[in-house]
Design a protein around this motif. Sequence first.
Motif: not given
Length: 196
Positions: A125-126, A142-146, A187-196
């Motif tokens: 949605p972002n 979320c706006n950044k993944f690892v 082996n999955t992507y996790a969120c490491i930053s969110v968009k305010a």
Amino acid sequence: MVGNCNKFHYVQQGQTCAMVAALYSISTAHYIAWNPAAKSDCTGLWSLTYAYFGLIGSTPTPTATVGTNGVSTPLPTQSGGLVSNCNKFVKVNSGDTYDGICFFNYIPTVNFVVWNGGPTPTVGPNGIMTPLPTQAGMGSNCNKFVKVNQGHTCDIVSFNNGPISAENFVAWNRGVGGRACTNLQANTYACISVKA
């Protein structure tokens, strides 16, 4: 030459085992096995002689097909939906990962996944493209993944990416099993930053 031959090729000056095998869509290994005098390195192949490329009662395993774009596609290919207009290929070795293949071939992981029948990344949605597969319970902002590696914990992922607090990491990835981190999936992507 083996005794049960049924198809032959007249070897032209300058032809190699690989060239002859490619003409008949068989593997070089099959060609050499059926023509042992050619030797494993093909130094025994003689020009201006006949060599065998077919076996009575067998169908050679094809080593390539032609895609819709006219490009020869080597076989076997990745199961699950290799696109038909691919024009460059890489052989996947045991232990290779999406990320490693993409890094060494200078392509975005998302393209590699789509071209090889993987799940298509989604746009949250972002407006940020989310790589797949994702860690269960990831927030939509979320706006950044690892990518989570085998053996990593919430603390390791948090420390290596910022560092961010483990509390934030758990809040952004509610499916990891809380602060105990019992459900973090490799082996999955996790969120490491969110968009305010």
